[in-house]
Scaffold this motif. Structure first.
Motif, PDB file in Angstrom:
ATOM      1  N   ARG A  47      63.752  17.241  -1.285  1.00  0.00           N
ATOM      2  CA  ARG A  47      64.761  18.196  -1.032  1.00  0.00           C
ATOM      3  C   ARG A  47      64.372  19.238  -2.220  1.00  0.00           C
ATOM      4  O   ARG A  47      63.876  18.702  -3.861  1.00  0.00           O
ATOM      5  CB  ARG A  47      65.742  17.934  -0.583  1.00  0.00           C
ATOM      6  N   ARG A  48      65.027  20.076  -2.321  1.00  0.00           N
ATOM      7  CA  ARG A  48      65.234  21.137  -3.084  1.00  0.00           C
ATOM      8  C   ARG A  48      66.624  20.817  -4.504  1.00  0.00           C
ATOM      9  O   ARG A  48      66.146  21.341  -5.667  1.00  0.00           O
ATOM     10  CB  ARG A  48      65.592  22.878  -2.912  1.00  0.00           C
ATOM     11  N   HIS A  54      70.755  20.021   0.590  1.00  0.00           N
ATOM     12  CA  HIS A  54      69.506  20.706   0.598  1.00  0.00           C
ATOM     13  C   HIS A  54      68.097  20.644   1.117  1.00  0.00           C
ATOM     14  O   HIS A  54      68.370  19.996   1.541  1.00  0.00           O
ATOM     15  CB  HIS A  54      69.075  20.593  -1.298  1.00  0.00           C
ATOM     16  N   ARG A  55      67.406  22.070   1.305  1.00  0.00           N
ATOM     17  CA  ARG A  55      66.557  21.696   2.521  1.00  0.00           C
ATOM     18  C   ARG A  55      65.458  20.810   1.386  1.00  0.00           C
ATOM     19  O   ARG A  55      65.031  20.657   0.669  1.00  0.00           O
ATOM     20  CB  ARG A  55      65.511  23.113   2.450  1.00  0.00           C
ATOM     21  N   ASP A  57      61.258  20.281   1.647  1.00  0.00           N
ATOM     22  CA  ASP A  57      60.435  20.977   1.339  1.00  0.00           C
ATOM     23  C   ASP A  57      58.983  20.291   2.024  1.00  0.00           C
ATOM     24  O   ASP A  57      58.135  21.302   2.754  1.00  0.00           O
ATOM     25  CB  ASP A  57      60.350  21.150  -0.740  1.00  0.00           C
ATOM     26  N   TRP A  58      58.727  19.128   1.921  1.00  0.00           N
ATOM     27  CA  TRP A  58      58.077  18.294   2.177  1.00  0.00           C
ATOM     28  C   TRP A  58      58.592  16.807   2.415  1.00  0.00           C
ATOM     29  O   TRP A  58      59.402  16.121   1.756  1.00  0.00           O
ATOM     30  CB  TRP A  58      56.965  18.463   1.460  1.00  0.00           C
ATOM     31  N   GLY A  87      60.348  17.179  -6.279  1.00  0.00           N
ATOM     32  CA  GLY A  87      61.679  17.805  -6.265  1.00  0.00           C
ATOM     33  C   GLY A  87      62.656  16.377  -5.868  1.00  0.00           C
ATOM     34  O   GLY A  87      62.581  15.605  -6.689  1.00  0.00           O
TER      35      GLY A  87
END
Length: 165
Positions: A47-48, A54-55, A57-58, A87
């Protein structure tokens, strides 16, 4: 390591020893930062930021992959992989079991920590091995049923100056 500060008193033979730089510690665990761990889960959202809001990311999808923790916040750890991508990952997805990633193709595992010792196996680049003892230039590894010593320079997931007993 101590640094020696030389001043004008050098002519008098005076040297002032400065303390070594303090090792950074994580505010949550009080463990050293950075440090290496491995991925406990077969999948881990990256996560970010350090929360579920939080988003993502991968997703890391390689169990036992070595990661470097660079920061802590509550139950979250900021990690980096070999390429520096990273992250925030929840601590429950990480393990203190140490692994390394083989960076050198056909890295020989040797019977003893000596370049002249017989090779017990050759490891391909990208193999993940369990980390055992480490000396100045060599680490003991276990991978695919094989055990032996490999040069530390061919591995990612262990610090160059790290000694493990």
């Amino acid at each position: 390591m101590r640094r020696i500060l030389c001043r004008a008193g050098l002519a008098l033979g005076l040297l002032i020893a400065l303390p070594a730089a303090a090792e950074e510690r994580g505010p949550v665990t009080n463990l050293p930062l950075p440090r290496y761990v491995s991925l406990k889960a077969s999948e881990a959202n990256v996560r970010r930021g350090p929360s579920l809001t939080h988003r993502i990311d991968w997703v890391f999808v390689r169990r036992d992959m070595p990661l470097r923790i660079t920061a802590e916040h509550g139950h979250w750890r900021r990690v980096q992989d070999r390429e520096g991508a990273g992250g925030w990952v929840h601590y429950s997805l990480l393990s203190g079991v140490r692994t390394v990633l083989v960076e050198e193709d056909r890295l020989p595992l040797r019977a003893r920590p000596d370049a002249r010792a017989p090779a017990t196996a050759l490891l391909e680049a990208g193999v993940i091995a369990r980390l055992g003892d480490c000396r100045a230039d060599w680490c003991r590894l276990t991978a695919g049923g094989y055990r032996g010593w490999a040069r530390k320079a061919g591995l990612w997931g262990v610090a160059a100056d790290e000694i493990r007993d």
